[in-house]
Design a protein around this motif. Structure first.
Motif, PDB file in Angstrom:
ATOM      1  N   TRP A  74       0.844  -1.191   0.000  1.00  0.00           N
ATOM      2  CA  TRP A  74       0.000   0.000   0.000  1.00  0.00           C
ATOM      3  C   TRP A  74       0.873   1.232   0.000  1.00  0.00           C
ATOM      4  CZ3 TRP A  74      -3.646  -1.047   4.760  1.00  0.00           C
ATOM      5  CH2 TRP A  74      -4.485  -2.120   4.478  1.00  0.00           C
ATOM      6  N   CYS A  75       0.283   2.334  -0.388  1.00  0.00           N
ATOM      7  CA  CYS A  75       0.954   3.624  -0.257  1.00  0.00           C
ATOM      8  C   CYS A  75      -0.057   4.631   0.298  1.00  0.00           C
ATOM      9  CB  CYS A  75       1.530   4.106  -1.579  1.00  0.00           C
ATOM     10  SG  CYS A  75       0.353   4.222  -2.940  1.00  0.00           S
ATOM     11  N   ALA A  76       0.452   5.698   0.877  1.00  0.00           N
ATOM     12  CA  ALA A  76      -0.413   6.735   1.442  1.00  0.00           C
ATOM     13  C   ALA A  76       0.206   8.094   1.169  1.00  0.00           C
ATOM     14  CB  ALA A  76      -0.588   6.535   2.946  1.00  0.00           C
ATOM     15  N   ASP A  77      -0.651   9.103   1.102  1.00  0.00           N
ATOM     16  CA  ASP A  77      -0.173  10.468   0.900  1.00  0.00           C
ATOM     17  C   ASP A  77      -1.206  11.447   1.429  1.00  0.00           C
ATOM     18  OD1 ASP A  77       1.741  12.300   0.163  1.00  0.00           O
ATOM     19  OD2 ASP A  77       1.144  12.383  -1.924  1.00  0.00           O
TER      20      ASP A  77
ATOM     21  N   SER B  29      -3.649  -2.961  -7.557  1.00  0.00           N
ATOM     22  CA  SER B  29      -4.914  -2.656  -8.233  1.00  0.00           C
ATOM     23  C   SER B  29      -5.081  -1.174  -8.535  1.00  0.00           C
ATOM     24  CB  SER B  29      -6.090  -3.112  -7.361  1.00  0.00           C
ATOM     25  OG  SER B  29      -6.152  -2.338  -6.185  1.00  0.00           O
ATOM     26  N   ARG B  30      -4.286  -0.321  -7.904  1.00  0.00           N
ATOM     27  CA  ARG B  30      -4.397   1.145  -7.999  1.00  0.00           C
ATOM     28  C   ARG B  30      -5.716   1.647  -7.408  1.00  0.00           C
ATOM     29  NH1 ARG B  30      -0.303  -0.991 -10.527  1.00  0.00           N
ATOM     30  NH2 ARG B  30       0.915   0.260 -11.954  1.00  0.00           N
ATOM     31  N   LYS B  31      -6.374   0.833  -6.613  1.00  0.00           N
ATOM     32  CA  LYS B  31      -7.636   1.250  -5.997  1.00  0.00           C
ATOM     33  C   LYS B  31      -7.370   2.057  -4.732  1.00  0.00           C
ATOM     34  CE  LYS B  31     -10.992  -1.956  -7.679  1.00  0.00           C
ATOM     35  NZ  LYS B  31     -12.228  -2.632  -7.387  1.00  0.00           N
ATOM     36  N   VAL B  32      -8.230   3.028  -4.535  1.00  0.00           N
ATOM     37  CA  VAL B  32      -8.203   3.796  -3.297  1.00  0.00           C
ATOM     38  C   VAL B  32      -8.946   2.968  -2.254  1.00  0.00           C
ATOM     39  CG1 VAL B  32      -8.963   5.907  -2.160  1.00  0.00           C
ATOM     40  CG2 VAL B  32      -8.120   5.990  -4.521  1.00  0.00           C
TER      41      VAL B  32
ATOM     42  N   MET C  12       2.102   6.316  -8.065  1.00  0.00           N
ATOM     43  CA  MET C  12       0.687   6.025  -8.315  1.00  0.00           C
ATOM     44  C   MET C  12      -0.222   6.941  -7.500  1.00  0.00           C
ATOM     45  SD  MET C  12       2.313   2.919  -9.003  1.00  0.00           S
ATOM     46  CE  MET C  12       2.334   2.002  -7.523  1.00  0.00           C
ATOM     47  N   ILE C  13       0.133   7.167  -6.250  1.00  0.00           N
ATOM     48  CA  ILE C  13      -0.720   8.016  -5.420  1.00  0.00           C
ATOM     49  C   ILE C  13      -0.529   9.492  -5.782  1.00  0.00           C
ATOM     50  CG2 ILE C  13       0.737   8.349  -3.382  1.00  0.00           C
ATOM     51  CD1 ILE C  13      -1.982   7.457  -1.855  1.00  0.00           C
ATOM     52  N   GLU C  14       0.663   9.847  -6.259  1.00  0.00           N
ATOM     53  CA  GLU C  14       0.869  11.220  -6.749  1.00  0.00           C
ATOM     54  C   GLU C  14       0.003  11.462  -7.983  1.00  0.00           C
ATOM     55  OE1 GLU C  14       2.665  13.579  -5.337  1.00  0.00           O
ATOM     56  OE2 GLU C  14       3.712  12.390  -3.823  1.00  0.00           O
ATOM     57  N   ARG C  15      -0.106  10.468  -8.841  1.00  0.00           N
ATOM     58  CA  ARG C  15      -0.966  10.596 -10.029  1.00  0.00           C
ATOM     59  C   ARG C  15      -2.434  10.704  -9.618  1.00  0.00           C
ATOM     60  NH1 ARG C  15      -1.487  10.549 -15.208  1.00  0.00           N
ATOM     61  NH2 ARG C  15      -3.200   9.472 -16.202  1.00  0.00           N
TER      62      ARG C  15
ATOM     63  N   MET D 126      -8.488   0.648 -20.073  1.00  0.00           N
ATOM     64  CA  MET D 126      -8.572  -0.092 -18.824  1.00  0.00           C
ATOM     65  C   MET D 126      -8.809   0.866 -17.670  1.00  0.00           C
ATOM     66  SD  MET D 126      -5.550  -2.847 -19.293  1.00  0.00           S
ATOM     67  CE  MET D 126      -6.030  -3.793 -17.879  1.00  0.00           C
ATOM     68  N   THR D 127      -9.523   0.410 -16.653  1.00  0.00           N
ATOM     69  CA  THR D 127      -9.732   1.246 -15.481  1.00  0.00           C
ATOM     70  C   THR D 127      -8.594   1.048 -14.501  1.00  0.00           C
ATOM     71  OG1 THR D 127     -10.941  -0.405 -14.247  1.00  0.00           O
ATOM     72  CG2 THR D 127     -12.238   1.007 -15.711  1.00  0.00           C
ATOM     73  N   HIS D 128      -8.497   1.951 -13.557  1.00  0.00           N
ATOM     74  CA  HIS D 128      -7.462   1.856 -12.529  1.00  0.00           C
ATOM     75  C   HIS D 128      -7.583   0.556 -11.750  1.00  0.00           C
ATOM     76  CE1 HIS D 128      -6.216   6.001 -13.022  1.00  0.00           C
ATOM     77  NE2 HIS D 128      -7.484   6.309 -13.132  1.00  0.00           N
ATOM     78  N   GLY D 129      -8.789   0.085 -11.593  1.00  0.00           N
ATOM     79  CA  GLY D 129      -9.026  -1.072 -10.745  1.00  0.00           C
ATOM     80  C   GLY D 129      -8.625  -2.397 -11.339  1.00  0.00           C
ATOM     81  N   ILE D 130      -8.284  -2.466 -12.627  1.00  0.00           N
ATOM     82  CA  ILE D 130      -7.947  -3.762 -13.215  1.00  0.00           C
ATOM     83  C   ILE D 130      -6.578  -3.750 -13.861  1.00  0.00           C
ATOM     84  CG2 ILE D 130     -10.315  -4.534 -13.521  1.00  0.00           C
ATOM     85  CD1 ILE D 130     -10.116  -3.679 -16.451  1.00  0.00           C
ATOM     86  N   LEU D 131      -5.684  -2.907 -13.401  1.00  0.00           N
ATOM     87  CA  LEU D 131      -4.339  -2.869 -13.947  1.00  0.00           C
ATOM     88  C   LEU D 131      -3.548  -4.078 -13.483  1.00  0.00           C
ATOM     89  CD1 LEU D 131      -3.380   0.841 -13.401  1.00  0.00           C
ATOM     90  CD2 LEU D 131      -4.040  -0.256 -15.509  1.00  0.00           C
ATOM     91  N   THR D 132      -2.596  -4.463 -14.270  1.00  0.00           N
ATOM     92  CA  THR D 132      -1.662  -5.506 -13.879  1.00  0.00           C
ATOM     93  C   THR D 132      -0.283  -4.856 -13.801  1.00  0.00           C
ATOM     94  OG1 THR D 132      -1.132  -6.106 -16.149  1.00  0.00           O
ATOM     95  CG2 THR D 132      -3.005  -7.235 -15.102  1.00  0.00           C
ATOM     96  N   PRO D 133       0.699  -5.510 -13.160  1.00  0.00           N
ATOM     97  CA  PRO D 133       2.035  -4.920 -13.083  1.00  0.00           C
ATOM     98  C   PRO D 133       2.637  -4.621 -14.448  1.00  0.00           C
ATOM     99  CG  PRO D 133       1.844  -6.734 -11.554  1.00  0.00           C
ATOM    100  CD  PRO D 133       0.580  -6.733 -12.398  1.00  0.00           C
TER     101      PRO D 133
END
Length: 159
Positions: free
Chosen positions: A8-11, A32-35, A103-106, A149-156
Protein backbone atom coordinates in the motif's frame (compact mmCIF):
# COMPACT_ATOMS: atom_id res chain seq x y z
CA UNK A 1 4.26 -6.71 -6.80
CA UNK A 2 2.05 -9.45 -8.12
CA UNK A 3 -1.20 -9.36 -6.16
CA UNK A 4 -3.63 -7.04 -4.41
CA UNK A 5 -3.06 -6.08 -0.77
CA UNK A 6 0.67 -6.77 -0.98
CA UNK A 7 1.89 -3.14 -0.93
CA UNK A 8 0.00 0.00 0.00
CA UNK A 9 0.95 3.62 -0.26
CA UNK A 10 -0.41 6.74 1.44
CA UNK A 11 -0.17 10.47 0.90
CA UNK A 12 -1.61 13.73 2.17
CA UNK A 13 -2.58 16.72 0.08
CA UNK A 14 -4.52 19.91 0.56
CA UNK A 15 -7.81 20.74 -1.12
CA UNK A 16 -8.52 24.44 -1.61
CA UNK A 17 -12.06 25.38 -0.68
CA UNK A 18 -13.87 28.59 -1.49
CA UNK A 19 -12.98 29.57 2.07
CA UNK A 20 -10.00 27.80 3.55
CA UNK A 21 -8.29 24.48 3.09
CA UNK A 22 -9.10 20.87 3.83
CA UNK A 23 -6.52 18.11 4.05
CA UNK A 24 -7.00 14.76 2.36
CA UNK A 25 -5.22 11.56 3.29
CA UNK A 26 -5.51 8.68 0.84
CA UNK A 27 -4.45 5.05 1.11
CA UNK A 28 -4.06 3.10 -2.12
CA UNK A 29 -3.20 -0.47 -3.14
CA UNK A 30 -0.20 -0.55 -5.51
CA UNK A 31 -1.30 -3.59 -7.50
CA UNK A 32 -4.91 -2.66 -8.23
CA UNK A 33 -4.40 1.14 -8.00
CA UNK A 34 -7.64 1.25 -6.00
CA UNK A 35 -8.20 3.80 -3.30
CA UNK A 36 -8.84 1.75 -0.16
CA UNK A 37 -9.57 4.68 2.16
CA UNK A 38 -9.58 8.44 2.30
CA UNK A 39 -10.42 11.02 4.93
CA UNK A 40 -10.83 14.79 5.01
CA UNK A 41 -9.96 17.09 7.89
CA UNK A 42 -9.49 20.77 8.53
CA UNK A 43 -6.23 20.01 10.34
CA UNK A 44 -3.23 18.13 9.05
CA UNK A 45 -2.16 15.92 11.90
CA UNK A 46 -1.33 12.30 12.58
CA UNK A 47 -4.85 11.58 13.87
CA UNK A 48 -6.28 12.03 10.36
CA UNK A 49 -3.78 9.56 8.91
CA UNK A 50 -4.06 7.00 11.69
CA UNK A 51 -7.87 6.95 11.40
CA UNK A 52 -7.65 6.26 7.66
CA UNK A 53 -5.01 3.57 8.25
CA UNK A 54 -7.08 1.81 10.91
CA UNK A 55 -10.16 1.93 8.66
CA UNK A 56 -8.21 0.36 5.81
CA UNK A 57 -6.65 -2.36 7.97
CA UNK A 58 -10.06 -3.28 9.41
CA UNK A 59 -11.58 -3.58 5.96
CA UNK A 60 -8.75 -5.23 3.98
CA UNK A 61 -6.38 -6.74 6.52
CA UNK A 62 -2.69 -5.83 6.63
CA UNK A 63 -0.46 -5.61 3.56
CA UNK A 64 3.11 -6.87 3.62
CA UNK A 65 4.58 -3.39 3.03
CA UNK A 66 3.27 0.14 3.49
CA UNK A 67 5.06 2.97 1.66
CA UNK A 68 4.85 6.70 2.37
CA UNK A 69 6.95 9.79 2.07
CA UNK A 70 8.66 11.18 5.17
CA UNK A 71 5.93 13.58 6.27
CA UNK A 72 5.61 14.03 10.02
CA UNK A 73 2.09 12.55 10.08
CA UNK A 74 3.23 9.22 8.63
CA UNK A 75 6.51 9.08 10.53
CA UNK A 76 4.77 9.61 13.85
CA UNK A 77 4.93 7.01 16.56
CA UNK A 78 1.16 6.54 16.40
CA UNK A 79 1.30 5.67 12.67
CA UNK A 80 4.29 3.35 13.08
CA UNK A 81 2.73 1.61 16.10
CA UNK A 82 -0.41 0.72 14.15
CA UNK A 83 1.67 -0.84 11.36
CA UNK A 84 4.15 -2.65 13.57
CA UNK A 85 1.34 -4.06 15.74
CA UNK A 86 0.03 -5.93 12.66
CA UNK A 87 3.56 -6.80 11.42
CA UNK A 88 3.60 -4.57 8.33
CA UNK A 89 7.02 -3.57 6.99
CA UNK A 90 7.34 0.21 6.71
CA UNK A 91 8.90 1.72 3.60
CA UNK A 92 9.64 5.43 3.34
CA UNK A 93 10.80 7.50 0.42
CA UNK A 94 13.76 9.73 1.11
CA UNK A 95 14.26 13.18 -0.35
CA UNK A 96 13.64 12.98 -4.10
CA UNK A 97 12.20 9.45 -3.75
CA UNK A 98 9.07 10.22 -5.76
CA UNK A 99 9.14 7.03 -7.82
CA UNK A 100 7.81 4.77 -5.04
CA UNK A 101 4.75 6.95 -4.53
CA UNK A 102 4.10 7.77 -8.20
CA UNK A 103 0.69 6.02 -8.32
CA UNK A 104 -0.72 8.02 -5.42
CA UNK A 105 0.87 11.22 -6.75
CA UNK A 106 -0.97 10.60 -10.03
CA UNK A 107 -4.21 10.00 -8.13
CA UNK A 108 -3.75 13.33 -6.39
CA UNK A 109 -3.12 15.12 -9.68
CA UNK A 110 -6.16 13.52 -11.32
CA UNK A 111 -8.39 14.39 -8.35
CA UNK A 112 -7.37 18.02 -8.47
CA UNK A 113 -7.51 18.31 -12.28
CA UNK A 114 -10.77 16.41 -12.77
CA UNK A 115 -12.71 17.41 -9.66
CA UNK A 116 -11.29 20.06 -7.36
CA UNK A 117 -10.15 22.62 -9.95
CA UNK A 118 -13.28 22.19 -12.08
CA UNK A 119 -15.75 22.58 -9.25
CA UNK A 120 -15.15 25.03 -6.45
CA UNK A 121 -16.08 22.85 -3.53
CA UNK A 122 -17.82 24.17 -0.49
CA UNK A 123 -16.78 22.69 2.82
CA UNK A 124 -20.17 21.04 3.34
CA UNK A 125 -20.29 19.40 -0.10
CA UNK A 126 -16.61 18.51 -0.47
CA UNK A 127 -16.88 15.06 1.12
CA UNK A 128 -19.73 14.03 -1.17
CA UNK A 129 -18.02 15.45 -4.26
CA UNK A 130 -14.68 13.81 -3.53
CA UNK A 131 -16.44 10.55 -2.60
CA UNK A 132 -18.24 10.50 -5.94
CA UNK A 133 -14.96 11.15 -7.79
CA UNK A 134 -13.12 8.42 -5.80
CA UNK A 135 -15.85 5.91 -6.71
CA UNK A 136 -15.45 6.91 -10.37
CA UNK A 137 -11.66 6.61 -10.11
CA UNK A 138 -11.86 3.11 -8.63
CA UNK A 139 -14.37 1.73 -11.13
CA UNK A 140 -14.62 3.71 -14.35
CA UNK A 141 -11.81 6.11 -15.14
CA UNK A 142 -9.42 5.04 -17.89
CA UNK A 143 -5.80 4.93 -16.91
CA UNK A 144 -3.72 7.15 -19.18
CA UNK A 145 -1.04 4.50 -19.75
CA UNK A 146 -3.34 1.61 -20.62
CA UNK A 147 -5.95 2.87 -22.98
CA UNK A 148 -9.43 2.02 -21.87
CA UNK A 149 -8.57 -0.09 -18.82
CA UNK A 150 -9.73 1.25 -15.48
CA UNK A 151 -7.46 1.86 -12.53
CA UNK A 152 -9.03 -1.07 -10.75
CA UNK A 153 -7.95 -3.76 -13.21
CA UNK A 154 -4.34 -2.87 -13.95
CA UNK A 155 -1.66 -5.51 -13.88
CA UNK A 156 2.03 -4.92 -13.08
CA UNK A 157 2.80 -5.19 -16.80
CA UNK A 158 0.57 -2.15 -17.43
CA UNK A 159 2.54 0.14 -15.14
Amino acid sequence: INRPNQVWCADITYILMRRGVLYLVTIMDWFSRKVFAWQLSNSVDAVLCVEALKETLAKYGPPEIHNTDEGSQVTSGDWADVLTDVKVRISRDGKGGWIKNCMIERLRRCLKDECVYLYVLERLTSKAGIGKWMAYYNTESPHATCGIMTHGILTPEDA
